[in-house]
Design an enzyme around this catalytic site. Structure first.
Site, mmCIF file in Angstrom:
data_model
loop_
_atom_site.group_PDB
_atom_site.id
_atom_site.type_symbol
_atom_site.label_atom_id
_atom_site.label_comp_id
_atom_site.label_asym_id
_atom_site.label_seq_id
_atom_site.Cartn_x
_atom_site.Cartn_y
_atom_site.Cartn_z
ATOM 1 N N ARG A 236 0.879 -1.250 0.067
ATOM 2 C CA ARG A 236 0.128 0.021 -0.059
ATOM 3 C C ARG A 236 0.924 1.134 0.019
ATOM 4 O O ARG A 236 0.408 2.137 -0.541
ATOM 5 C CB ARG A 236 -0.853 -0.140 1.324
ATOM 6 C CG ARG A 236 -0.198 0.193 2.714
ATOM 7 C CD ARG A 236 -0.958 0.533 3.837
ATOM 8 N NE ARG A 236 -0.038 0.532 4.981
ATOM 9 C CZ ARG A 236 0.604 1.964 5.076
ATOM 10 N NH1 ARG A 236 0.451 2.763 4.649
ATOM 11 N NH2 ARG A 236 1.463 1.655 6.475
ATOM 12 N N ASP A 239 8.453 3.147 0.239
ATOM 13 C CA ASP A 239 9.485 4.149 0.333
ATOM 14 C C ASP A 239 10.460 3.648 -0.878
ATOM 15 O O ASP A 239 11.181 2.580 -0.690
ATOM 16 C CB ASP A 239 10.178 3.986 1.601
ATOM 17 C CG ASP A 239 11.435 4.799 1.746
ATOM 18 O OD1 ASP A 239 11.968 5.103 1.054
ATOM 19 O OD2 ASP A 239 11.884 4.796 3.059
HETATM 20 N N1 MHF Z 1 9.943 5.494 5.774
HETATM 21 C C1 MHF Z 1 10.173 4.185 5.967
HETATM 22 N N2 MHF Z 1 10.744 3.574 5.220
HETATM 23 C C2 MHF Z 1 10.932 2.164 5.207
HETATM 24 O O1 MHF Z 1 11.409 1.580 4.262
HETATM 25 C C3 MHF Z 1 10.553 1.622 6.260
HETATM 26 C C4 MHF Z 1 9.650 2.369 7.393
HETATM 27 N N3 MHF Z 1 9.734 3.675 7.235
HETATM 28 N N4 MHF Z 1 9.253 1.673 8.615
HETATM 29 C C5 MHF Z 1 9.522 0.284 8.971
HETATM 30 C C6 MHF Z 1 10.282 -0.450 7.819
HETATM 31 C C7 MHF Z 1 11.891 -0.375 8.355
HETATM 32 N N5 MHF Z 1 12.479 -0.704 7.095
HETATM 33 C C8 MHF Z 1 13.774 -0.172 6.966
HETATM 34 C C9 MHF Z 1 14.361 0.734 7.711
HETATM 35 C C10 MHF Z 1 15.738 1.177 7.454
HETATM 36 C C11 MHF Z 1 16.248 0.590 6.187
HETATM 37 C C12 MHF Z 1 17.770 1.215 6.217
HETATM 38 O O2 MHF Z 1 18.255 2.246 6.650
HETATM 39 N N6 MHF Z 1 18.534 0.710 5.173
HETATM 40 C C13 MHF Z 1 19.929 1.042 4.668
HETATM 41 C C14 MHF Z 1 20.813 0.091 5.612
HETATM 42 C C15 MHF Z 1 20.310 -1.061 6.836
HETATM 43 C C16 MHF Z 1 21.133 -1.807 7.260
HETATM 44 O O3 MHF Z 1 22.624 -1.487 7.314
HETATM 45 O O4 MHF Z 1 20.880 -3.020 7.537
HETATM 46 C C17 MHF Z 1 19.907 0.811 3.324
HETATM 47 O O5 MHF Z 1 21.093 1.616 2.870
HETATM 48 O O6 MHF Z 1 19.547 -0.059 2.650
HETATM 49 C C18 MHF Z 1 15.569 -0.059 5.372
HETATM 50 C C19 MHF Z 1 14.278 -0.562 5.688
HETATM 51 C C20 MHF Z 1 11.557 -0.670 5.978
HETATM 52 N N7 MHF Z 1 10.452 0.046 6.569
HETATM 53 O O1 LIG Z 2 8.606 -2.560 4.223
HETATM 54 C C1 LIG Z 2 8.248 -1.530 4.395
HETATM 55 C C2 LIG Z 2 7.710 -0.768 5.273
HETATM 56 C C3 LIG Z 2 7.554 0.564 5.490
HETATM 57 N N1 LIG Z 2 7.956 1.043 4.124
HETATM 58 C C4 LIG Z 2 7.567 2.496 4.148
HETATM 59 C C5 LIG Z 2 6.534 3.143 3.487
HETATM 60 C C6 LIG Z 2 6.453 4.695 4.018
HETATM 61 O O2 LIG Z 2 7.330 5.693 3.331
HETATM 62 C C7 LIG Z 2 6.567 4.166 5.314
HETATM 63 C C8 LIG Z 2 5.175 4.123 6.213
HETATM 64 O O3 LIG Z 2 4.653 5.096 6.280
HETATM 65 P P1 LIG Z 2 3.072 5.329 6.247
HETATM 66 O O4 LIG Z 2 2.467 6.590 6.469
HETATM 67 O O5 LIG Z 2 2.256 4.226 7.260
HETATM 68 O O6 LIG Z 2 2.453 4.879 4.866
HETATM 69 O O7 LIG Z 2 7.380 3.194 5.448
HETATM 70 C C9 LIG Z 2 8.370 0.471 3.117
HETATM 71 O O8 LIG Z 2 8.568 0.817 1.947
HETATM 72 N N2 LIG Z 2 8.495 -0.893 3.217
#
Ligand code: MHF
Ligand SMILES: O=c1ccn([C@H]2C[C@H](O)[C@@H](COP(=O)(O)O)O2)c(=O)[nH]1
Length: 335
Positions: A236, A239
């Site tokens: 849904r 990012d």
């Molecule tokens: N805004 C947002 N985007 C997301 O992708 C996301 C959320 N929120 N909330 C929940 C989960 C958490 N997820 C995430 C969170 C952080 C990374 C991240 O920082 N990735 C970095 C390095 C990760 C690592 O070293 O393990 C990257 O460069 O991919 C990726 C997915 C996917 N989801």
């Molecule tokens: O697996 C995931 C988890 C989260 N995201 C991203 C998509 C949005 O940028 C945020 C969630 O915000 P909402 O306001 O709840 O939509 O996290 C993703 O891409 N993949």
């Protein structure tokens, strides 16, 4: 002379497929490649293109596009056509309703235009499959990607793991039961492979308010044809820079694990998006990634086939082979 046009190809030319001509072309290509390899001014991309031509006789120009191009096109689409909106956690350039697909038999769709931290993806998927919703397991394996959303005890509420493995059902006159959607999925695939009901949903309206974040990859369906298992995900909210590369690799891995469990080959992963967006603080990174050319896809090796439950795999049992990506591109996640 452009290296990619080194092989003169004109299908109308009767000499085109003559063996001696091809041999000559290949020898010339090898010589040119070696020359380039010796003169340190050749880019890695050029050398790869030449190696590819030597192996296949085809120029990258005439090849089908690399599967990763679909992701790069989506990233560019967000960048160029996304509508800017201020949202819950920052500004994004968003689009609505897109789809990409990967033939998993062709290789594992881990992005090669930036290095993905594959172990985080493996650990997160095993965490979902364990039915776990606390970051303790992620921390034991050095994964911190969910920290921003957890409470002080590491809890995230009834998120993916809870809904996948023990969806709470109170519908039967107060008689409580847990529904294990993953067990139902694998049983369903074994008993009725061509069924049209192989669905897992994390979107549980009754539990949304208790979740640290409502599920983004919220529903998926499996499909069997020609002894191959395919999966279609509906996401849904996506990012596109940080989340989507993780989601593609995670679901591709899930298809491999389920296929092993039910004794099928892997088919396609189809990825549909609702709101797909580029955060404004990822624009520079997206431009950087779009200057890069995809490399050969890696492949997946699952070093253990004797688990009773899919959740029993250890992260070390799952290995990505021949992964030779461009360097990682750092970006801040918006919580
Ligand atoms: N805004 C947002 N985007 C997301 O992708 C996301 C959320 N929120 N909330 C929940 C989960 C958490 N997820 C995430 C969170 C952080 C990374 C991240 O920082 N990735 C970095 C390095 C990760 C690592 O070293 O393990 C990257 O460069 O991919 C990726 C997915 C996917 N989801
Ligand atoms: O697996 C995931 C988890 C989260 N995201 C991203 C998509 C949005 O940028 C945020 C969630 O915000 P909402 O306001 O709840 O939509 O996290 C993703 O891409 N993949």
């Amino acid at each position: 002379m452009r290296p990619n046009s080194f092989v003169a190809r004109d299908p109308a030319d009767p000499e085109h497929w003559s063996r001696s001509r091809l041999v000559g072309e290949v020898q010339a290509l090898r010589a040119r490649r070696d020359e380039l390899l010796r003169g340190a001014n050749a880019s890695v991309e050029t050398i790869r293109a030449l190696r590819h031509q030597c192996r296949t006789g085809r120029t990258p120009d005439t090849d089908p596009p690399h599967p990763e191009q679909q992701y790069l096109d989506l990233l560019r689409d967000c960048l160029e056509n996304g509508v800017y909106r201020e949202g819950r956690n920052g500004g994004t350039f968003g689009l609505f309703g897109r789809q990409i697909r990967f033939d998993l038999s062709q290789g594992f769709p881990a992005l090669t235009t930036k290095r993905l931290h594959f172990r985080s993806i493996v650990v997160e998927l095993l965490w979902f499959l364990r039915g776990d919703t606390n970051t303790a397991f992620l921390h034991e394996h050095g994964v911190t990607i969910w920290d921003e959303w957890a409470d002080e005890t590491g809890e995230l509420g009834p998120v993916y793991g809870k809904q996948w493995r023990s969806w709470s059902d109170y519908s039967n006159h107060g008689n409580f039961r847990d529904i294990d959607q993953v067990a139902n999925l694998t049983a369903g695939l074994k008993n009725d492979p061509y069924g049209r009901r192989h669905i897992v949903t994390a979107w549980n309206p009754a539990d949304i308010d208790e979740m640290a974040l409502p599920p983004c990859h919220c529903l998926f369906q499996f499909f069997v044809a020609d002894e191959k298992l395919s999966c279609h995900l509906y996401q849904r909210s996506a990012d596109v820079f940080l989340g989507v590369p993780f989601n593609i690799a995670s679901y591709a891995l899930l298809v491999h694990l389920i296929a092993l469990e039910v004794g099928l080959e892997v088919g396609e992963f189809v990825h549909s998006f609702g709101d797909v967006h580029l955060y404004e603080n990822h624009v520079e990174q997206a431009h950087e990634q779009l200057t890069r050319t995809p490399r050969a896809m890696p492949f997946l090796h699952i070093a253990r086939h004797d688990v009773d439950d899919i959740a029993q795999y250890q992260p070390r049992n799952i290995v990505l082979c021949d992964y030779d990506p461009h360097p990682a591109i750092r970006a801040e996640v918006s919580a």
